[in-house]
Enzyme design. Structure first.
Site, PDB file in Angstrom:
ATOM      1  N   ARG B  71     -31.364 112.388 108.168  1.00 17.38           N
ATOM      2  CA  ARG B  71     -31.694 113.875 109.008  1.00 17.38           C
ATOM      3  C   ARG B  71     -33.119 113.837 109.652  1.00 17.38           C
ATOM      4  O   ARG B  71     -33.509 114.612 110.177  1.00 17.38           O
ATOM      5  CB  ARG B  71     -31.842 114.867 108.004  1.00 17.38           C
ATOM      6  CG  ARG B  71     -30.523 115.157 107.164  1.00 17.38           C
ATOM      7  CD  ARG B  71     -29.233 115.381 108.023  1.00 17.38           C
ATOM      8  NE  ARG B  71     -28.208 115.660 107.171  1.00 17.38           N
ATOM      9  CZ  ARG B  71     -26.861 115.528 107.541  1.00 17.38           C
ATOM     10  NH1 ARG B  71     -26.589 114.917 108.474  1.00 17.38           N
ATOM     11  NH2 ARG B  71     -25.910 115.876 106.698  1.00 17.38           N
ATOM     12  N   ASN B 101     -26.535 110.817 114.101  1.00 22.79           N
ATOM     13  CA  ASN B 101     -26.600 112.073 114.165  1.00 22.79           C
ATOM     14  C   ASN B 101     -27.730 113.071 113.876  1.00 22.79           C
ATOM     15  O   ASN B 101     -27.456 114.020 113.240  1.00 22.79           O
ATOM     16  CB  ASN B 101     -25.271 112.610 113.755  1.00 22.79           C
ATOM     17  CG  ASN B 101     -25.000 112.502 112.067  1.00 22.79           C
ATOM     18  OD1 ASN B 101     -25.798 111.805 111.608  1.00 22.79           O
ATOM     19  ND2 ASN B 101     -24.351 113.602 111.666  1.00 22.79           N
ATOM     20  N   ASP B 158     -20.985 108.820 114.408  1.00 19.37           N
ATOM     21  CA  ASP B 158     -20.599 109.610 113.224  1.00 19.37           C
ATOM     22  C   ASP B 158     -20.895 110.784 113.051  1.00 19.37           C
ATOM     23  O   ASP B 158     -21.869 111.454 113.503  1.00 19.37           O
ATOM     24  CB  ASP B 158     -21.133 108.821 111.787  1.00 19.37           C
ATOM     25  CG  ASP B 158     -20.485 109.204 110.696  1.00 19.37           C
ATOM     26  OD1 ASP B 158     -19.201 109.253 110.503  1.00 19.37           O
ATOM     27  OD2 ASP B 158     -21.233 109.878 109.770  1.00 19.37           O
ATOM     28  N   HIS B 238     -15.729 105.678 105.696  1.00 25.47           N
ATOM     29  CA  HIS B 238     -14.920 106.809 104.902  1.00 25.47           C
ATOM     30  C   HIS B 238     -13.700 106.964 105.023  1.00 25.47           C
ATOM     31  O   HIS B 238     -13.141 107.813 105.157  1.00 25.47           O
ATOM     32  CB  HIS B 238     -15.784 108.027 104.864  1.00 25.47           C
ATOM     33  CG  HIS B 238     -16.106 108.185 106.456  1.00 25.47           C
ATOM     34  ND1 HIS B 238     -15.302 108.458 107.432  1.00 25.47           N
ATOM     35  CD2 HIS B 238     -17.393 108.632 107.000  1.00 25.47           C
ATOM     36  CE1 HIS B 238     -15.851 108.899 108.341  1.00 25.47           C
ATOM     37  NE2 HIS B 238     -17.164 109.200 108.120  1.00 25.47           N
ATOM     38  N   ASP B 311     -22.014 107.717 102.466  1.00 26.16           N
ATOM     39  CA  ASP B 311     -21.920 108.805 103.370  1.00 26.16           C
ATOM     40  C   ASP B 311     -22.751 110.079 102.831  1.00 26.16           C
ATOM     41  O   ASP B 311     -22.556 111.043 102.743  1.00 26.16           O
ATOM     42  CB  ASP B 311     -20.461 109.371 103.606  1.00 26.16           C
ATOM     43  CG  ASP B 311     -20.364 110.414 104.623  1.00 26.16           C
ATOM     44  OD1 ASP B 311     -21.465 110.582 105.323  1.00 26.16           O
ATOM     45  OD2 ASP B 311     -19.418 110.935 105.012  1.00 26.16           O
TER      46      ASP B 311
HETATM   47 ZN   LIG Z   1     -18.150 110.298 109.356  1.00 28.04          ZN
END
Ligand SMILES: [Zn+2]
Lengths: 309, 429
Positions: B71, B101, B158, B238, B311
């Site tokens: 993050r 992201n 992602d 994933h 993840d």
């Molecule tokens: Zn993902």
């Protein structure tokens, strides 16, 4: 008499409870026929109607039920947009709870909100519709209306017609009717029938005429026009021709099929006006039974005094 | 968790030493000198060495997670590189790849350098994954070459599937040229539609919009075809469905440049666990059916899926307290990883613990082309020490992440990290 504290949905809800509620509701139906329609059963109890979504019909029905039982009521309406903005649901309900209330009747646009609510409050929680999940009091009033008409539920053949995918009414009816031993067939466009719904013990048909031939009663759901925009069905004309409960279609069936609709109706779309107003329709009985069954639910869950009935 | 500087000489004594490279168990010691491996086997402690008694414990390579969200920059209220690194240490991870992201996304060489430089100050090794497209908008491919030079180890948008097949083709061609894997979050957004959980009788019962398994497998199939035709390396993150597993298996028999990962939560839970609308189980891709879960377990055992990746996706309490429909997707997963996967794979499904360790060590390192021979003399230490047989209840106190969105709280897990040793420090969990 009823052990379960809340009424969140009819999935897994004991059949005996539904029967007790309906039996009690028939008692209240008599009260509603009296010149003085009020009993002191819930005197001193405070109920909050917490509506995060507009619902004139359900709210009025609950309010009337509460007034007939002499409960004190408070109405709290918030727009569904306030939910999105994240104005804390927890803060709101904890504030309400702090005012020492006995029950919360909640309508909410999102599935699971009533269950969520039970984690924050001690009050009895009654689900008045949570998104596309359940609407248990509507199903109970529907079942009560069937019971009134047929004298029994077990073995009845019930068709539920229309947008099953987005219908909390359908889901609660499915759970309630199957647990009381009715047979249920769903009928609507394939795009509006949710995945694996047969696993809930119902049949699915795409042929409305066959379902009308088979059924003792059909519950016609409101079709929402906004579903058309995203292509879930092509047009109202097409919908009417494949699934509409039209006058001509009803005429073709010789037996006396009972017609229900949870309202509000789109006359001329899912149901013809003269069908809705015909003697085969019990739509107005449903409305009256709505008040009686909500009285019964409030009374039973709030531990009203038996002799007050 | 206690972090101490390593002494000049540290001897990890009497443990069961498992070397994933040699695929061998050695009953012996590991000597660490000046933060580097200085012998594995029948080694005696030099004078003044610190001794760590490892009897009953497994001493092995530090775990490597190739899929986490820390993050930073942008949502430091959820996690930072520092707090994420602490969570990693608690889970036995010495090396983590972070997804781009962030806000702004890691889509240029400057932002990659920012992560690389900031990661230097953390107690673990962190590698950035760069965005495939500028702004993660799915339209134009980003400066992958320059990002690679600055330290990006793979490319991914992602969180956002690369829906445009043409851009996916360009990305694979381009990344293939510079030999870096593309990782596409495979969910066809049109098929997924408004889905917030797996589509099944459970979503039907809950009145929640379903995300069908074909939303994933259709895009996995597409990506496999494009990767094969461009002869570029594709890593599938994933994997959640049986149908995707079948597609990967089929392609792997004819095309070698494809790898795949599975998360602990897709191995641990099935969609029936969502019956209480627990928003901590709201993840993308969603928790699937029992049938899918079993297929994933088999896929790890037979090599169709190459490794485990967490993840790890932190979110605030406030966001996760929202109604299910509105809560964000993701759960944290670093701290609970080993106890969860060891319980499912080793205890309940009979996998050898060495195979599980491979899935957390050499297998992910191989995908990212990291150094794998961590027990070679002179290698900077990355070691994880495990108690493989202890049952314990995962609680909030076990969380070092800045966020606590974990559905494992209250779960009984099996196997626990005791020490993580990396970057000159020994961490007692
Ligand atoms: Zn993902």
């Amino acid at each position: 008499m009823i052990k379960e504290k809340h009424l969140l949905g009819l999935e897994g809800y004991p059949a005996e409870n539904i029967e007790t509620i309906i039996e009690t509701a028939f008692g209240f139906r008599e009260v509603l026929e009296r010149p003085i329609k009020k009993v002191p059963s819930l005197q001193g109890k405070t109920i909050v109607n917490l509506f995060y979504e507009d619902s004139t019909r359900t709210r009025i029905s609950f309010e009337l039920a509460q007034k007939r039982l002499s409960a004190d009521t408070v109405n709290f309406s918030a727009s569904s947009s306030s939910v999105k903005k994240g104005e804390s649901f927890k803060d709101t309900v904890q504030n309400i709870e702090a005012m020492k209330i006995d029950a919360i009747v909640m309508r909410h646009p999102y599935p699971g909100a009533p269950l969520h609510l039970t984690k924050f409050v001690d009050a009895v929680v009654i689900n008045a519709g949570d998104g596309t999940h359940e609407h248990p009091t509507q199903a109970i009033l529907d079942i009560m209306s069937l019971k009134e008409h047929f004298g029994k539920i077990k073995g009845l053949k019930i068709g539920i017609i229309g947008d099953i995918l987005h219908s909390r009414v359908a889901l609660s009816n499915i759970h309630g009717l199957t647990s009381l031993g009715a047979e249920v067939t769903l009928c609507g466009p394939a795009t509006l029938i949710p995945k694996d719904i047969e696993k809930l013990g119902v049949n699915v048909s795409y042929n409305i005429d066959e379902v009308m031939d088979w059924a003792d009663a059909i519950n016609v759901l409101r079709i929402q026009m906004e579903r058309m925009g995203v292509g879930l069905f092509p047009s109202t004309r097409e919908y009417r021709s494949l699934f509409g409960i039209t006058h001509e279609r009803l005429e073709r069936h010789d037996k006396k099929l009972v017609i229900m609709h949870p309202g509000p109706m789109n006359r001329g779309v899912e149901i013809d006006s003269n069908v809705a107003d015909s003697s085969q329709a019990i739509i107005l009985d449903q409305v009256l039974n709505g008040v009686a069954s909500r009285m019964a639910i409030l009374y039973l869950l709030l531990g009203g005094k038996q002799e007050a009935v | 968790m206690k972090i101490n500087k390593l002494n000049k000489n540290v001897l990890l004594k009497n443990g069961t030493v498992y070397d994933p490279v040699k695929q061998k168990i050695i009953n012996g010691n590991v000597l660490i000198t000046n933060g580097k491996i200085n012998g594995v086997g029948d080694i005696k402690a030099p004078g003044g060495a610190e001794i760590i008694d490892c009897s009953g414990l497994i001493v092995t390579h530090g775990f490597c997670d190739i899929h986490a969200h820390f993050r930073e920059p942008g949502r430091e209220d959820k996690e930072t590189l520092q707090t994420g690194a602490k969570a990693a240490l608690a889970g036995g991870f010495t090396r983590v790849c972070v997804m781009p992201n962030t806000n702004p996304p890691l889509d240029d060489p400057e932002s990659i350098r920012f992560i690389v430089e900031k990661s230097d100050e953390t107690p673990i090794y962190i590698h950035p994954i760069g965005a495939i497209t500028k702004g993660q908008q799915g339209k134009e491919i980003a400066e992958m070459g320059a990002m690679k030079t600055e330290g990006a180890v793979a490319f991914s948008d992602d969180g956002i599937p690369l829906q445009n097949a043409y851009v996916m083709r360009l990305a694979l061609e381009y990344a293939g040229m510079i030999n870096v894997p593309i990782i596409n979050h495979a969910e066809d957004v049109l098929l997924r539609n408004e889905g917030v959980m797996n589509e099944s009788v459970i979503s039907t019962k809950l009145g929640l919009s379903g995300n069908p398994d074909i939303a994933e497998s259709a895009m996995v199939q597409r990506d496999l075809q494009i990767a094969q035709s461009t002869n570029s390396t594709l890593h599938i993150p994933h994997v959640s469905t049986k149908k995707s597993v079948e597609a990967i298996k089929k392609y792997k028999s004819v095309f070698q440049k494809v790898t795949a990962e599975v998360t602990p939560h897709h191995l641990y839970f099935n969609d029936e666990a969502l019956i209480t609308y627990n928003t901590n189980l709201k993840v993308a891709p969603p928790i699937r059916t029992e049938d899918d879960r079993k297929a994933l377990i088999t896929a790890l055992s037979d090599g169709t899926v190459d490794c485990i990746a967490t993840d790890h996706a932190p979110h605030t309490i406030e966001e996760k307290e929202a109604p299910f429909d509105l809560a964000p997707f993701g759960m944290i997963g670093l701290e609970s990883c080993f106890g969860a996967v060891n319980k499912i794979l080793v205890k309940e499904n009979g996998m050898k613990i060495e195979s599980l360790i491979d899935l957390l060590t050499i297998k992910p390192r191989k995908i990212m082309e990291f150094e794998q021979d961590l027990f070679a003399d002179g290698t900077p230490v990355e070691i994880t020490i495990i108690d493989p047989k202890v049952s314990w209840t995962f609680t909030k106190d076990d969380i070092n992440s800045r966020s606590i969105n974990s559905p494992y709280i209250g779960e009984e897990l099996f196997g626990k990290i005791i020490y993580t040793i990396v970057k000159g420090s020994v961490v007692k969990i």
